[in-house]
Each structure stands twice: as C-alpha cells, then as structure tokens.
Design a protein around this motif. Structure first.
Motif, PDB file in Angstrom:
ATOM      1  N   TRP A 153       0.812  -1.208   0.000  1.00  0.00           N
ATOM      2  CA  TRP A 153       0.000   0.000   0.000  1.00  0.00           C
ATOM      3  C   TRP A 153       0.851   1.267   0.000  1.00  0.00           C
ATOM      4  N   LYS A 154       2.141   1.139  -0.206  1.00  0.00           N
ATOM      5  CA  LYS A 154       3.027   2.310  -0.161  1.00  0.00           C
ATOM      6  C   LYS A 154       2.571   3.375  -1.165  1.00  0.00           C
ATOM      7  N   GLY A 155       2.374   4.597  -0.636  1.00  0.00           N
ATOM      8  CA  GLY A 155       1.938   5.704  -1.473  1.00  0.00           C
ATOM      9  C   GLY A 155       0.483   5.650  -1.881  1.00  0.00           C
ATOM     10  N   ARG A 156      -0.293   4.783  -1.238  1.00  0.00           N
ATOM     11  CA  ARG A 156      -1.684   4.566  -1.683  1.00  0.00           C
ATOM     12  C   ARG A 156      -2.723   4.873  -0.613  1.00  0.00           C
ATOM     13  N   LEU A 157      -2.289   5.288   0.585  1.00  0.00           N
ATOM     14  CA  LEU A 157      -3.202   5.448   1.720  1.00  0.00           C
ATOM     15  C   LEU A 157      -3.345   6.917   2.109  1.00  0.00           C
ATOM     16  N   CYS A 158      -4.577   7.342   2.367  1.00  0.00           N
ATOM     17  CA  CYS A 158      -4.854   8.687   2.881  1.00  0.00           C
ATOM     18  C   CYS A 158      -5.617   8.585   4.206  1.00  0.00           C
ATOM     19  N   THR A 159      -5.396   9.564   5.075  1.00  0.00           N
ATOM     20  CA  THR A 159      -6.147   9.621   6.325  1.00  0.00           C
ATOM     21  C   THR A 159      -6.090  11.031   6.891  1.00  0.00           C
ATOM     22  N   ARG A 160      -6.950  11.294   7.836  1.00  0.00           N
ATOM     23  CA  ARG A 160      -6.902  12.578   8.536  1.00  0.00           C
ATOM     24  C   ARG A 160      -5.805  12.533   9.589  1.00  0.00           C
ATOM     25  N   GLY A 200      -7.266  17.083   6.423  1.00  0.00           N
ATOM     26  CA  GLY A 200      -8.674  17.093   6.044  1.00  0.00           C
ATOM     27  C   GLY A 200      -9.526  16.153   6.870  1.00  0.00           C
ATOM     28  N   ASN A 201     -10.818  16.173   6.590  1.00  0.00           N
ATOM     29  CA  ASN A 201     -11.759  15.300   7.289  1.00  0.00           C
ATOM     30  C   ASN A 201     -11.960  14.010   6.493  1.00  0.00           C
ATOM     31  N   ASP A 202     -12.897  13.192   6.927  1.00  0.00           N
ATOM     32  CA  ASP A 202     -13.092  11.901   6.256  1.00  0.00           C
ATOM     33  C   ASP A 202     -13.582  12.068   4.821  1.00  0.00           C
ATOM     34  N   ARG A 203     -14.407  13.083   4.579  1.00  0.00           N
ATOM     35  CA  ARG A 203     -14.872  13.316   3.205  1.00  0.00           C
ATOM     36  C   ARG A 203     -13.702  13.682   2.295  1.00  0.00           C
ATOM     37  N   GLN A 205     -10.780  12.610   2.382  1.00  0.00           N
ATOM     38  CA  GLN A 205     -10.042  11.403   1.992  1.00  0.00           C
ATOM     39  C   GLN A 205     -10.718  10.732   0.796  1.00  0.00           C
ATOM     40  N   VAL A 206     -12.042  10.723   0.798  1.00  0.00           N
ATOM     41  CA  VAL A 206     -12.771  10.132  -0.329  1.00  0.00           C
ATOM     42  C   VAL A 206     -12.568  10.981  -1.577  1.00  0.00           C
ATOM     43  N   LYS A 207     -12.565  12.298  -1.411  1.00  0.00           N
ATOM     44  CA  LYS A 207     -12.281  13.197  -2.537  1.00  0.00           C
ATOM     45  C   LYS A 207     -10.908  12.896  -3.120  1.00  0.00           C
ATOM     46  N   ALA A 208      -9.932  12.618  -2.238  1.00  0.00           N
ATOM     47  CA  ALA A 208      -8.577  12.320  -2.686  1.00  0.00           C
ATOM     48  C   ALA A 208      -8.534  11.018  -3.486  1.00  0.00           C
ATOM     49  N   ILE A 209      -9.326  10.030  -3.075  1.00  0.00           N
ATOM     50  CA  ILE A 209      -9.400   8.782  -3.842  1.00  0.00           C
ATOM     51  C   ILE A 209      -9.996   9.068  -5.217  1.00  0.00           C
ATOM     52  N   PHE A 210     -11.075   9.823  -5.246  1.00  0.00           N
ATOM     53  CA  PHE A 210     -11.709  10.190  -6.515  1.00  0.00           C
ATOM     54  C   PHE A 210     -10.718  10.894  -7.436  1.00  0.00           C
ATOM     55  N   ALA A 211      -9.858  11.749  -6.855  1.00  0.00           N
ATOM     56  CA  ALA A 211      -8.892  12.519  -7.636  1.00  0.00           C
ATOM     57  C   ALA A 211      -7.652  11.707  -8.010  1.00  0.00           C
ATOM     58  N   GLY A 212      -7.564  10.468  -7.507  1.00  0.00           N
ATOM     59  CA  GLY A 212      -6.434   9.618  -7.841  1.00  0.00           C
ATOM     60  C   GLY A 212      -5.202   9.846  -6.988  1.00  0.00           C
ATOM     61  N   GLU A 213      -5.353  10.588  -5.885  1.00  0.00           N
ATOM     62  CA  GLU A 213      -4.215  10.858  -5.007  1.00  0.00           C
ATOM     63  C   GLU A 213      -3.871   9.657  -4.141  1.00  0.00           C
ATOM     64  N   CYS A 214      -4.851   8.809  -3.876  1.00  0.00           N
ATOM     65  CA  CYS A 214      -4.636   7.593  -3.105  1.00  0.00           C
ATOM     66  C   CYS A 214      -5.684   6.576  -3.514  1.00  0.00           C
ATOM     67  N   ASP A 215      -5.515   5.340  -3.055  1.00  0.00           N
ATOM     68  CA  ASP A 215      -6.426   4.261  -3.443  1.00  0.00           C
ATOM     69  C   ASP A 215      -7.321   3.802  -2.300  1.00  0.00           C
ATOM     70  N   ASP A 342       2.068  12.526  11.701  1.00  0.00           N
ATOM     71  CA  ASP A 342       1.523  13.660  10.968  1.00  0.00           C
ATOM     72  C   ASP A 342       2.550  14.371  10.092  1.00  0.00           C
ATOM     73  N   ASP A 343       3.814  13.941  10.168  1.00  0.00           N
ATOM     74  CA  ASP A 343       4.831  14.464   9.253  1.00  0.00           C
ATOM     75  C   ASP A 343       4.732  13.795   7.885  1.00  0.00           C
ATOM     76  N   GLY A 344       3.969  12.736   7.809  1.00  0.00           N
ATOM     77  CA  GLY A 344       3.806  12.046   6.542  1.00  0.00           C
ATOM     78  C   GLY A 344       4.833  10.956   6.338  1.00  0.00           C
ATOM     79  N   PRO A 345       4.855  10.360   5.146  1.00  0.00           N
ATOM     80  CA  PRO A 345       5.733   9.221   4.872  1.00  0.00           C
ATOM     81  C   PRO A 345       7.206   9.592   5.006  1.00  0.00           C
ATOM     82  N   ALA A 346       7.972   8.654   5.572  1.00  0.00           N
ATOM     83  CA  ALA A 346       9.402   8.882   5.721  1.00  0.00           C
ATOM     84  C   ALA A 346      10.068   8.863   4.341  1.00  0.00           C
TER      85      ALA A 346
END
Length: 347
Positions: A153-160, A200-203, A205-215, A342-346
């Motif tokens: 899942w590297k580079g494929r996950l979004c969360t608040r 961002g909030n939970d919505r 994250q879904v927007k980001a999936i729609f935009a192709g930023e994560c899966d 919260d710093d994001g991926p290493a």
C-alpha cells in the motif's frame, strides 16, 4: 423548528462575554451544549419537543465545550453535552463536569457495553472505522487494519490527522489488542504507506481517492451516507460513487467501532428535563431517526439500520470494551507523535 441554536467560534469560547452569553432558562426547557452539528440533531430535538413539550436550547461549537462547562462551574447553564468518540466522552468525565445518569429506561435501552460503568456517559449510536477503497484501483474485497502497514500500500493510503480523536481511538484499540511495541511498528508502516501528510476530514479522503491521489483511506461509515445524500454539494455524491466500503478484520476480531453519546452535566439546572432528553434519545423512536437521518448504527437492540446503511453490507463488530479504548488513548497519542505520523511518509 423547535430548537434555538447558538453557533460559537471555538476561539471565543472562554471569553468572559461568551461565558455569560447563555442565560438561565425557565422550567420546560433543556440546555444542550453540542459538538454534533445542528443539522444532525435538529430532527431528534424537534421530535423530543413534539413528544414532551420541552423546548431545547442548543449551543454548538467544534471544540472547547467541555472546558467551557468546567470554567462556568456551578453557574453553568448546560444540562447535557452531546459529543462523539469515547475519548471526548471519557474526557468529560475526567474533567469532572458530568454526573451519573440514573434511569431504568436508559439502562434498558442501552446495553452496558455502551455505557460508562459509573453512568457518567451514555452511548447513543455506533459508527465503524472502515476502509474506503477505490472501485477502479482496488480489487480485493477484504482487508485488516494490520494490513495497512503492508508495503503493497506504499503511497496509496490517505487519512486525517493522527491526533484526531477518530484516529487516536483506532490506534488505542490496536494498543489494546497488540500492545505498545507492536502498535508502534504498525504505525511506522502505516505512516510510510501514506500518499501525503494526513490532512482534512473523512470526506476529504474520499475526494482524494476520486482525484487519484490515493487508493484507500480510513473513514467513518456515516460519512458515506452524508456524501451520498448531499444535494447541496452534488460533487460529494460523485466522490462517494468512486469508492466502496471494506469492513476490516471481518474474519477475526471485527471492525473497530466507536460511539456518539451524551453526558449529564454535573450542575445541570434542569436535571429532570435533561434525563428525559437522554431517555428519549435512547428510545426506539429516536434511534430510528438516528439511523435514517445520520446514517449511524443504533445502540438499542432491535432497532434496524436504514436501507442505505444496510446496503453497505453486514459487518462484525470488535467487542473490545470502550473503557479499554479510553484507557489506552494517552499511549496511542504518544505513539502517534513518537513515529512522526503527521509528518507524513518517511523519505
């Protein structure tokens, strides 16, 4: 509309002007401090007033209400506090702003697993912390929370944010199941799989999936219903259409669940009316409104979920006591900061 709402900015909550903004009310009313947004609770409060004749007065804010009640002390006009997440409910108890709810009606309607053992908070609805998965880019139909640390899942996950109460609650459940050391390693893996810094909030994250930023993304179940029925912002319906819900850990312990709930304020000036409100919110009528309007899972046994919620599929609930989640929140929060979540991926 039978409810009087005051919407306050969090930054102004503890000013002297704000503390005196809500006057004492006469009998026949109940004063509600609410983290839950007005549109989510108006149908419930209108039904309560119609049934009882008791007027509801609501102060809404996104943060600081527990601290406000504490600062107001014995002069607080608050009768109840409506909030989400076991962390906020238990936090209110720890602040010393609650008192036990003594009601045979509530005890009959709400199973013990959704009540504080000493009666200081009452759960009113359930929500599951699930995985939103792209319909186009994710083929599997099952997943576990543990799997979120898998390098696939590297580079494929979004969360608040990791420090949001929803995330802290999930991590606290992982601590309860696996211990701090294993949870820390898991958090490092999840962090390294992030597509971006948590935001961002939970919505969002879904927007980001729609935009192709994560899966895939973490989110609460009821946000799916809120997006699917959002006629004012129809683009959210498009976001929702791009994902499906995966209920984690169905084949073992079940999906992490949390609650929305209520506390009875320690110095409630209208205690009898407040208890009547809590009893109503636990009733079958109110639980059905919660199910239909808020897209949440009722806590009262025998009350069915809405057709929309049922369409997402059946799921197995993790039976971990909410008290265990509450007592592990501090450790969870410390681990989240320790790994720099919260710093994001290493790099």
């Amino acid at each position: 509309m039978n409810s009087t709402f005051r919407i306050l900015a969090g930054a102004a909550l503890l000013s002297s002007a704000t503390l005196s903004a809500v006057p004492a009310f006469a009998d026949g009313e109940v004063n509600i401090y609410s983290y839950r947004q007005p549109y989510l609770i108006e149908p419930l409060l209108d039904a309560f007033t119609k049934e009882t004749g008791i007027k509801t007065n609501v102060v809404f804010a996104a943060e600081g209400l527990g601290e406000r009640i504490a600062a107001e002390g014995a002069n607080s006009p608050a009768d109840v506090l409506l909030t989400v997440d076991i962390g906020r409910l238990d936090g209110a108890k720890q602040l010393g702003i609650s008192q036990p709810v003594e009601s045979d009606i509530v005890n009959a309607n709400v199973p013990a697993e959704f009540r504080d053992p000493e009666g200081h908070w009452i759960g009113l609805t359930n929500r599951a912390r699930v995985i939103y998965a792209s319909k186009e880019r994710v083929e599997q139909d099952s997943i576990t929370y543990e799997e979120l640390a898998d390098p696939k899942w590297k580079g494929r996950l979004c969360t608040r944010s990791g420090q949001h109460v929803y995330t802290v609650g999930l991590v606290a459940s992982m601590v309860a199941h696996h211990g701090p050391e294993e949870t820390e390693k898991w958090l490092e893996g999840v962090r390294d799989n992030l597509a971006r810094k948590p935001a961002g909030n939970d919505r969002a994250q879904v927007k980001a999936i729609f935009a192709g930023e994560c899966d895939i993304a973490l989110g609460n179940t009821y946000y799916m219903g809120l997006m699917q029925t959002n006629d004012k912002e129809p683009e959210q319906q498009t976001w929702a259409e791009s994902v499906r819900i995966l209920f984690p850990n169905t084949d073992d312990r079940g999906s992490h669940v949390n609650i929305a709930g209520v506390i009875l304020a320690k110095n409630a000036p209208h205690k009898d009316n407040a208890v009547k409100l809590i009893e109503f919110l636990s009733s079958g009528e109110a639980q059905e409104i919660y199910a239909e309007t808020n897209h949440e899972y009722p806590v009262k046994p025998g009350v069915a979920v809405s057709e929309r919620v049922a369409s997402w599929g059946d799921f197995k609930k993790d039976t971990l006591p909410l008290a265990d989640i509450a007592k592990n929140r501090k450790t969870a929060s410390e681990l989240i900061d320790k790994v720099g979540f919260d710093d994001g991926p290493a790099s």
